[in-house]
Design a protein around this motif. Structure first.
Motif, PDB file in Angstrom:
ATOM      1  N   ASN A  85      44.101  46.530  41.694  1.00 30.35           N
ATOM      2  CA  ASN A  85      44.994  45.911  42.661  1.00 30.35           C
ATOM      3  C   ASN A  85      46.036  45.132  41.865  1.00 30.35           C
ATOM      4  OD1 ASN A  85      46.095  44.889  45.030  1.00 30.35           O
ATOM      5  ND2 ASN A  85      44.703  43.130  45.059  1.00 30.35           N
ATOM      6  N   PRO A  86      47.216  45.723  41.603  1.00 29.32           N
ATOM      7  CA  PRO A  86      48.175  45.059  40.717  1.00 29.32           C
ATOM      8  C   PRO A  86      48.772  43.816  41.367  1.00 29.32           C
ATOM      9  CG  PRO A  86      49.118  47.067  41.613  1.00 29.32           C
ATOM     10  CD  PRO A  86      47.712  46.989  42.108  1.00 29.32           C
ATOM     11  N   MET A  87      48.771  42.736  40.613  1.00 29.13           N
ATOM     12  CA  MET A  87      49.337  41.487  41.097  1.00 29.13           C
ATOM     13  C   MET A  87      50.815  41.435  40.725  1.00 29.13           C
ATOM     14  SD  MET A  87      46.672  40.323  42.462  1.00 29.13           S
ATOM     15  CE  MET A  87      46.898  38.633  42.892  1.00 29.13           C
ATOM     16  N   GLN A  97      53.189  39.105  47.620  1.00 23.53           N
ATOM     17  CA  GLN A  97      51.782  39.447  47.421  1.00 23.53           C
ATOM     18  C   GLN A  97      50.933  39.052  48.626  1.00 23.53           C
ATOM     19  OE1 GLN A  97      51.128  40.919  44.400  1.00 23.53           O
ATOM     20  NE2 GLN A  97      49.107  41.422  45.134  1.00 23.53           N
ATOM     21  N   SER A  98      49.931  39.886  48.935  1.00 25.88           N
ATOM     22  CA  SER A  98      49.038  39.567  50.062  1.00 25.88           C
ATOM     23  C   SER A  98      47.647  39.153  49.584  1.00 25.88           C
ATOM     24  CB  SER A  98      48.931  40.779  50.987  1.00 25.88           C
ATOM     25  OG  SER A  98      48.393  41.870  50.286  1.00 25.88           O
ATOM     26  N   GLY A  99      47.480  38.882  48.291  1.00 24.98           N
ATOM     27  CA  GLY A  99      46.202  38.437  47.758  1.00 24.98           C
ATOM     28  C   GLY A  99      45.158  39.539  47.826  1.00 24.98           C
ATOM     29  N   MET A 100      43.981  39.226  48.372  1.00 25.56           N
ATOM     30  CA  MET A 100      42.901  40.204  48.444  1.00 25.56           C
ATOM     31  C   MET A 100      42.893  40.976  49.770  1.00 25.56           C
ATOM     32  SD  MET A 100      41.414  40.350  45.592  1.00 25.56           S
ATOM     33  CE  MET A 100      39.885  41.183  45.903  1.00 25.56           C
ATOM     34  N   ARG A 101      43.854  40.738  50.628  1.00 24.32           N
ATOM     35  CA  ARG A 101      43.948  41.508  51.866  1.00 24.32           C
ATOM     36  C   ARG A 101      44.425  42.929  51.532  1.00 24.32           C
ATOM     37  NH1 ARG A 101      47.906  38.748  55.015  1.00 24.32           N
ATOM     38  NH2 ARG A 101      46.288  37.219  55.433  1.00 24.32           N
ATOM     39  N   ASN A 102      43.765  43.929  52.065  1.00 16.86           N
ATOM     40  CA  ASN A 102      44.079  45.351  51.808  1.00 16.86           C
ATOM     41  C   ASN A 102      44.071  45.650  50.302  1.00 16.86           C
ATOM     42  OD1 ASN A 102      44.469  45.594  54.581  1.00 16.86           O
ATOM     43  ND2 ASN A 102      46.673  45.213  54.410  1.00 16.86           N
ATOM     44  N   ALA A 103      43.092  45.154  49.595  1.00 17.74           N
ATOM     45  CA  ALA A 103      43.069  45.241  48.128  1.00 17.74           C
ATOM     46  C   ALA A 103      42.300  46.461  47.641  1.00 17.74           C
ATOM     47  CB  ALA A 103      42.463  43.970  47.559  1.00 17.74           C
ATOM     48  N   PHE A 104      42.569  47.637  48.192  1.00 15.71           N
ATOM     49  CA  PHE A 104      41.865  48.848  47.759  1.00 15.71           C
ATOM     50  C   PHE A 104      42.267  49.247  46.348  1.00 15.71           C
ATOM     51  CE2 PHE A 104      41.218  53.472  47.643  1.00 15.71           C
ATOM     52  CZ  PHE A 104      39.870  53.503  47.908  1.00 15.71           C
ATOM     53  N   GLY A 105      43.518  49.100  45.999  1.00 17.56           N
ATOM     54  CA  GLY A 105      43.976  49.369  44.640  1.00 17.56           C
ATOM     55  C   GLY A 105      44.487  50.777  44.423  1.00 17.56           C
ATOM     56  N   LYS A 106      45.232  50.939  43.319  1.00 22.33           N
ATOM     57  CA  LYS A 106      45.766  52.236  42.908  1.00 22.33           C
ATOM     58  C   LYS A 106      44.905  52.788  41.781  1.00 22.33           C
ATOM     59  CE  LYS A 106      50.536  50.870  43.498  1.00 22.33           C
ATOM     60  NZ  LYS A 106      51.731  50.584  42.727  1.00 22.33           N
TER      61      LYS A 106
END
Length: 160
Positions: A85-87, A97-106
């Motif tokens: 999940n790139p910051m 940035q939405s933090g850890m919301r919807n943090a599935f990642g690429k």
């Protein structure tokens, strides 16, 4: 057991595996001695670490035993896909940035999931090149993110 994140048909962009070859050296001869590099703990080994280990051991064996004096085989394949999940960084990143919301990642990399005592790579050699194979596997183990041990699988009675 939880299934690894490896179903490629559901993933849009899959990173390339950097491992060039899985079998090196003399593929036709049947060598009497086999040594393997086994992991001591369960681990996740990325494809670039496996490729670095392969290059290190293959280069040493080519110099010491010659091109046809060994058979090196990589015994694991990186199936599992690693996500990140790139910051965002820089000015105004906190508003984007939405933090850890919807943090599935690429998907960023692929890795092999190995279990305790699983063999990562093997070298088949003649008894005279036994010590060279041990050194080559030790060098390969240095490139991996887990502690490893060298196991003599075949031909232990031939070694002095």
């Amino acid at each position: 057991m939880v299934r690894a994140y490896s179903r490629r048909e559901y993933i849009r962009k899959i990173p390339n595996n950097r491992i060039v070859q899985y079998d090196m050296g003399n593929l036709s001869e049947d060598f009497p001695v086999r040594l393997s590099l086994a992991v001591k703990k369960p681990a996740q080994i990325r494809h670039n670490a496996l490729e670095a280990a392969r290059i290190a051991s293959n280069r040493y064996m080519q110099r010491s035993a010659g091109r046809l004096g060994y058979h090196l085989k990589l015994r694991v394949y990186p199936h599992n896909i690693v996500r990140e999940n790139p910051m965002a960084t820089g000015a105004g990143a906190d508003r984007v940035q939405s933090g850890m919301r919807n943090a599935f990642g690429k998907a960023i990399s692929v890795e092999a999931l190995v279990k305790t005592n699983q063999k990562v790579m093997s070298i088949d050699v003649n008894p005279k090149n036994f010590e060279d194979a041990k050194v080559a596997l030790k060098r390969a183990g240095m490139k991996l993110p887990v502690s490893c041990k060298i196991v003599v699988e075949k031909g232990a009675e031939l070694i002095k």
